[in-house]
Write a protein that holds these residues in place. Sequence first.
Motif, mmCIF file in Angstrom:
data_model
loop_
_atom_site.group_PDB
_atom_site.id
_atom_site.type_symbol
_atom_site.label_atom_id
_atom_site.label_comp_id
_atom_site.label_asym_id
_atom_site.label_seq_id
_atom_site.Cartn_x
_atom_site.Cartn_y
_atom_site.Cartn_z
ATOM 1 N N GLY A 172 48.341 -29.895 -10.473
ATOM 2 C CA GLY A 172 47.445 -30.497 -9.492
ATOM 3 C C GLY A 172 46.136 -29.727 -9.386
ATOM 4 O O GLY A 172 45.977 -28.639 -9.950
ATOM 5 N N THR A 173 45.211 -30.336 -8.646
ATOM 6 C CA THR A 173 43.961 -29.655 -8.333
ATOM 7 C C THR A 173 44.278 -28.355 -7.593
ATOM 8 O O THR A 173 43.577 -27.359 -7.740
ATOM 9 C CB THR A 173 43.132 -30.560 -7.399
ATOM 10 N N SER A 174 45.334 -28.389 -6.810
ATOM 11 C CA SER A 174 45.685 -27.227 -5.979
ATOM 12 C C SER A 174 45.866 -25.978 -6.842
ATOM 13 O O SER A 174 45.315 -24.923 -6.532
ATOM 14 C CB SER A 174 46.973 -27.487 -5.207
ATOM 15 N N ILE A 198 33.060 -30.504 -1.988
ATOM 16 C CA ILE A 198 34.096 -31.552 -2.060
ATOM 17 C C ILE A 198 33.375 -32.888 -1.920
ATOM 18 O O ILE A 198 32.930 -33.260 -0.840
ATOM 19 C CB ILE A 198 35.142 -31.388 -0.936
ATOM 20 N N ASN A 233 37.074 -35.076 1.482
ATOM 21 C CA ASN A 233 38.189 -35.109 2.419
ATOM 22 C C ASN A 233 37.897 -33.935 3.353
ATOM 23 O O ASN A 233 37.731 -32.818 2.841
ATOM 24 C CB ASN A 233 39.509 -34.882 1.684
ATOM 25 N N SER A 282 46.764 -37.219 -8.807
ATOM 26 C CA SER A 282 47.363 -37.431 -7.485
ATOM 27 C C SER A 282 46.821 -38.643 -6.738
ATOM 28 O O SER A 282 47.576 -39.369 -6.110
ATOM 29 C CB SER A 282 47.146 -36.199 -6.609
ATOM 30 N N LYS A 283 45.522 -38.845 -6.763
ATOM 31 C CA LYS A 283 44.937 -39.847 -5.871
ATOM 32 C C LYS A 283 44.595 -41.130 -6.627
ATOM 33 O O LYS A 283 45.150 -42.173 -6.337
ATOM 34 C CB LYS A 283 43.674 -39.269 -5.209
ATOM 35 N N ARG A 326 52.376 -33.469 -9.612
ATOM 36 C CA ARG A 326 51.686 -32.188 -9.605
ATOM 37 C C ARG A 326 50.973 -31.964 -10.943
ATOM 38 O O ARG A 326 51.198 -30.952 -11.632
ATOM 39 C CB ARG A 326 52.639 -31.015 -9.277
ATOM 40 N N TYR A 356 38.539 -37.226 -5.582
ATOM 41 C CA TYR A 356 38.348 -38.616 -5.131
ATOM 42 C C TYR A 356 37.236 -39.333 -5.907
ATOM 43 O O TYR A 356 36.754 -40.388 -5.478
ATOM 44 C CB TYR A 356 38.049 -38.647 -3.620
ATOM 45 N N TYR A 405 38.859 -28.623 3.580
ATOM 46 C CA TYR A 405 40.206 -28.985 3.173
ATOM 47 C C TYR A 405 40.997 -27.667 3.183
ATOM 48 O O TYR A 405 40.552 -26.694 2.563
ATOM 49 C CB TYR A 405 40.173 -29.639 1.783
ATOM 50 N N ASP A 435 35.123 -30.055 -6.323
ATOM 51 C CA ASP A 435 36.402 -30.731 -6.075
ATOM 52 C C ASP A 435 36.115 -32.229 -6.107
ATOM 53 O O ASP A 435 35.559 -32.792 -5.161
ATOM 54 C CB ASP A 435 36.932 -30.265 -4.714
ATOM 55 N N SER A 455 42.720 -34.745 -10.619
ATOM 56 C CA SER A 455 44.166 -34.804 -10.861
ATOM 57 C C SER A 455 44.654 -36.250 -10.930
ATOM 58 O O SER A 455 43.900 -37.194 -10.680
ATOM 59 C CB SER A 455 44.908 -34.079 -9.742
HETATM 60 C C1 PLP Z 1 39.828 -32.385 -1.324
HETATM 61 C C2 PLP Z 1 41.165 -32.164 -1.955
HETATM 62 N N1 PLP Z 1 41.294 -31.257 -2.914
HETATM 63 C C3 PLP Z 1 42.481 -31.022 -3.501
HETATM 64 C C4 PLP Z 1 43.618 -31.702 -3.111
HETATM 65 C C5 PLP Z 1 44.914 -31.378 -3.772
HETATM 66 O O1 PLP Z 1 45.233 -32.341 -4.696
HETATM 67 P P1 PLP Z 1 46.330 -32.162 -5.840
HETATM 68 O O2 PLP Z 1 47.451 -33.069 -5.481
HETATM 69 O O3 PLP Z 1 45.618 -32.587 -7.085
HETATM 70 O O4 PLP Z 1 46.740 -30.737 -5.879
HETATM 71 C C6 PLP Z 1 43.540 -32.668 -2.106
HETATM 72 C C7 PLP Z 1 44.750 -33.364 -1.643
HETATM 73 O O5 PLP Z 1 44.774 -34.026 -0.635
HETATM 74 C C8 PLP Z 1 42.278 -32.899 -1.513
HETATM 75 O O6 PLP Z 1 42.140 -33.797 -0.535
#
Ligand code: PLP
Length: 415
Positions: free
Chosen positions: A118-120, A190, A194, A253-254, A262, A225, A144, A222, A251
């Motif tokens: 993930g981005t995380s 970002i 978010n 994810s969204k 992940r 989105y 965030y 980041d 990622s």
């Molecule tokens: C701004 C931002 N960065 C990173 C993430 C983490 O995303 P990922 O699921 O890719 O780790 C989120 C998840 O909500 C997010 O809103």
Amino acid sequence: MAGTALYSGNVTKTASAQAVPTARRVNAFSYAIRNIVAEAQRVEAAGTRVRYLNVGDPNAFGFKTPPHLIAAVERAMRDGHNGYGPSPGIPAAREAVATELTSRGFPISADRALITAGTSEAIDLVLSALVDGGGEVLVPMPTYPLYTAVLAKIDARAKFYRTDPSRGWQPDLDHLKSLVTPATRALVVIDPNNPTGATYPASTRRELLEFVDRHNLVLLADEVYGDLGYDGPVDPIGKLDPDAAVITFSSLSKAYLAPGWRTGWMGVGRTPRLDNALASIKKMADGRLCSTVPMQFAVADALLGDRSHQPIFRAELRQRAEITTRSLNAIPGISCVAPIAGFYVMPQLALPPGRTDEDYVLGLLRATGVLCVYGSGFGMAKEAGFFRIVFLASPDDLTAIYGLMAEYTKQFLGQ
Ligand SMILES: Cc1ncc(COP(=O)(O)O)c(C=O)c1O
């Protein structure tokens, strides 16, 4: 020796009943988005239906992962790709990330793309590789919470720059400039944002790029989105200057509806000024072996294959965004900036003196089961009255939810 126990069965216990000590850095952050769930579970146990508007997980609201991506992962597992992979990611996925970023105006080679959990995890790796303990990173406010969490973990400091709701949540560039010190290492942007739903115009983006250049910082973009602008995909910031010191993150994810996989990536800008950074990030990445391998096999199908789910998802989000902005602005005491991308808004309630955002959000939860996150969980002042809503629920559910919110808000302000 047969039958002789290697160790005696019993461990000598000390009489002390002290808790195992924990690290001080844990106190430096709280993850409000998840922490608030404990209270929601109590409300649920007491018999109230809770509507979880706290976590940005499209799948939890019925949006489905595209079948061709699931097929790619299944195929990978059946084909035996269940062992460790290369630390920076499988070549096909890295090439797909490079191809896609290049096609969007931020040209990089596959060697500068890394696949992560993930981005995380990408953000964790980059901050760990680039920022020493005591280093400072400029982070938007509202933020965030991942950034504050990782910076606390590495004993670095977040310096929050304001973004301004009265100007569509654009960054306050004067405030940003006032925060730079010799310890500053990076600027986090970002965009789309978010929790605010904002995207930044080219003029603002240019100023941000010039700012990092002037101070020899790296811009951490980041862009998770980036495909979810209601008018279509939003350009990566690096398109304005492909030679800037930008690292971009995204990622599955969204925009690909697979947050549980992940699986994400980073693209490290082509400038030689980032060569050392890239080597350091790769070194850190070696330490965690690799990200989940079968899911990496979906990255090329996602980025280079059928994306027909995305216009549909964007249209669904636009509809929900309109309902959200209209309904919230109709509630006396609440104002809400219209989002232009993603599935979040950060409305503001004019709080009575002495009350906090947490009072409102917890009161709303207990009275109606509607769970939002208080703005102070994103770095805002408690008295400012901000809270965040994830508006992924169906239009009918959202209408019902905003009805409950209107009733409760009237009561809350009348108290
Ligand atoms: C701004 C931002 N960065 C990173 C993430 C983490 O995303 P990922 O699921 O890719 O780790 C989120 C998840 O909500 C997010 O809103």
